[in-house]
Design a protein around this motif. Sequence first.
Motif, PDB file in Angstrom:
ATOM      1  N   TYR A 126       3.366  11.931   6.753  1.00 43.80           N
ATOM      2  CA  TYR A 126       3.390  12.734   5.523  1.00 43.80           C
ATOM      3  C   TYR A 126       2.223  12.345   4.622  1.00 43.80           C
ATOM      4  O   TYR A 126       1.535  13.199   4.057  1.00 43.80           O
ATOM      5  N   THR A 156       7.454  11.322  10.776  1.00 43.47           N
ATOM      6  CA  THR A 156       7.366   9.943  10.275  1.00 43.47           C
ATOM      7  C   THR A 156       6.883   9.970   8.824  1.00 43.47           C
ATOM      8  O   THR A 156       6.081  10.839   8.465  1.00 43.47           O
ATOM      9  N   PRO A 157       7.337   9.044   8.000  1.00 43.29           N
ATOM     10  CA  PRO A 157       6.896   9.028   6.593  1.00 43.29           C
ATOM     11  C   PRO A 157       5.398   8.773   6.464  1.00 43.29           C
ATOM     12  O   PRO A 157       4.745   9.314   5.570  1.00 43.29           O
ATOM     13  N   GLU A 158       4.824   7.940   7.376  1.00 44.33           N
ATOM     14  CA  GLU A 158       3.385   7.678   7.321  1.00 44.33           C
ATOM     15  C   GLU A 158       2.581   8.951   7.547  1.00 44.33           C
ATOM     16  O   GLU A 158       1.559   9.192   6.899  1.00 44.33           O
ATOM     17  N   MET A 189      14.156  12.326   6.581  1.00 43.24           N
ATOM     18  CA  MET A 189      12.756  11.919   6.657  1.00 43.24           C
ATOM     19  C   MET A 189      12.072  12.033   5.291  1.00 43.24           C
ATOM     20  O   MET A 189      11.180  11.247   4.964  1.00 43.24           O
ATOM     21  N   LEU A 190      12.496  13.010   4.488  1.00 42.83           N
ATOM     22  CA  LEU A 190      11.993  13.127   3.118  1.00 42.83           C
ATOM     23  C   LEU A 190      12.315  11.853   2.335  1.00 42.83           C
ATOM     24  O   LEU A 190      11.458  11.295   1.647  1.00 42.83           O
ATOM     25  N   LEU A 203       8.924   4.950   1.134  1.00 42.58           N
ATOM     26  CA  LEU A 203       7.648   4.333   1.481  1.00 42.58           C
ATOM     27  C   LEU A 203       6.674   4.394   0.312  1.00 42.58           C
ATOM     28  O   LEU A 203       5.961   3.426   0.024  1.00 42.58           O
ATOM     29  N   ALA A 213      12.866   8.905   3.556  1.00 39.14           N
ATOM     30  CA  ALA A 213      12.071   7.794   4.101  1.00 39.14           C
ATOM     31  C   ALA A 213      10.657   7.804   3.516  1.00 39.14           C
ATOM     32  O   ALA A 213      10.098   6.746   3.193  1.00 39.14           O
ATOM     33  N   ALA A 214      10.078   9.001   3.371  1.00 39.66           N
ATOM     34  CA  ALA A 214       8.733   9.117   2.794  1.00 39.66           C
ATOM     35  C   ALA A 214       8.735   8.696   1.327  1.00 39.66           C
ATOM     36  O   ALA A 214       7.829   7.993   0.863  1.00 39.66           O
ATOM     37  N   GLU A 215       9.769   9.106   0.598  1.00 44.51           N
ATOM     38  CA  GLU A 215       9.863   8.744  -0.817  1.00 44.51           C
ATOM     39  C   GLU A 215      10.033   7.228  -0.988  1.00 44.51           C
ATOM     40  O   GLU A 215       9.469   6.626  -1.904  1.00 44.51           O
TER      41      GLU A 215
END
Length: 452
Positions: A328, A324-326, A355-356, A362, A358-360
């Motif tokens: 990270y 999950t991005p959270e 997922m990378l 966020l 998604a984190a970026e």
Amino acid sequence: MHTFEQFNLPKALDKALVELNITTPTPIQQKSFSVILSGRDMMGIAQTGTGKTLAYLLPILKQWKFAQTDSPRVVILVPTRELVVQVVEVIESLTQYMSIRTLGVYGGTNINTQRKAVYDGVDVLVGTPGRTMDLALDGVIRFDNLQKLVIDEFDEILNLGFRTQLTSILTMMKGKKQNILFSATMTEEVDEILDEYFDFPEEVSLAASGTPLDKIDQQLYRVPNFYTKMNVLMHLLNDKETFNRVLIFINSKRLADVVMEKLNEAFPEEFTVIHSNKSQNFRLRSMAEFQANELRGLLTTDIMARGLDISDITHVINLQFTDTPEQYIHRIGRTGRADKTGIAISLVDPKEEEMLLAAEMLMERELNEQVIPEGVEISEKLMEFEKSKLKAKQLVKAKKPIEKGAAFHQKSVKNQKVNLGGPGKRTPRKTKPRNRAVEAKRAAKRKKNKED
């Protein structure tokens, strides 16, 4: 410059802070203090490493008055056993000149020992949701005299699957109390629980939800597979002077043990591994050794992503990217704490690109892509888990779309429903289905009779 003098703390607390060499309040401690003192429900949004534990403990302890009761007046819920131990240690350090009974309860230890400790009397109870619920359902922990409920690492408690236990505990706490929570991110699930169980909580925010600490240099290496990840990792760790306080994250316990074997071969007695299959004593001992600089690095699953007070981590390395991005954000928050800078390195293969991204999204920023160092072998070899994923992908691609008519057929006569217009109409006479084998036997028998 701010000091704790503005908080007008009791002498017993001031003396303890001086002995702990804590002189300057952090921003989250300054913002939270008056809100918690007011008695209102509070929702604090702050990253790991910002001093959240003292942010709720100092105002609670400032208001402390003796009461003749053996049931807890303050309950603090945290996601992991390690965090229970840490918070209990902080409370005991702060209250060394006060008469306060503190107890930590968590799974993986004898519940009967904890039952006895609760019966002996407790003022501040720190626990994981699972064990706290078990003791409450048994009638061992009572909430009759509860004044404050603190939920620390709220989103991580939900992320670890403790929603049922948390809501059960909240339902059992029927009396009027002050609710205080701290979370690194806000999600819809967190909002739902706030709406149902909290009374118009005041928000105290240190940073926008999902925003990483600006003092962390987030680096990215794009690699084709896990073996190449290992090659990059070993190359980086060879620089012992730079990589001297390293936290390495991996998603799988099984893979963690495999990687640990490689680390032991290359760097004997410099690293250790922690995950949920390790005993409680082993985990606590490993963290103590790492904190005391007896180890250079710690390899772990997300059990340690948040809440644990391990200082001066220079590098966080994501050997596998998070699910999950959270998560990270929680991982990289282990470095760059307080007034220090840190480096977070992520080794990302093609399957982790989604997922990378998604984190970026966020964080609203991209990771700094690095060139794979010269001399690092780009392996073509695949781990077993990568082979199985590849086979599954190939099987999905190999399936052809099914044409209607080739795969679909009419139901047999006995399974077809015939609408004859209502109950007044005749229903068709039921006939048994033909059995060709039986008919063949009968025909042979008739032929034989004729010949006779």
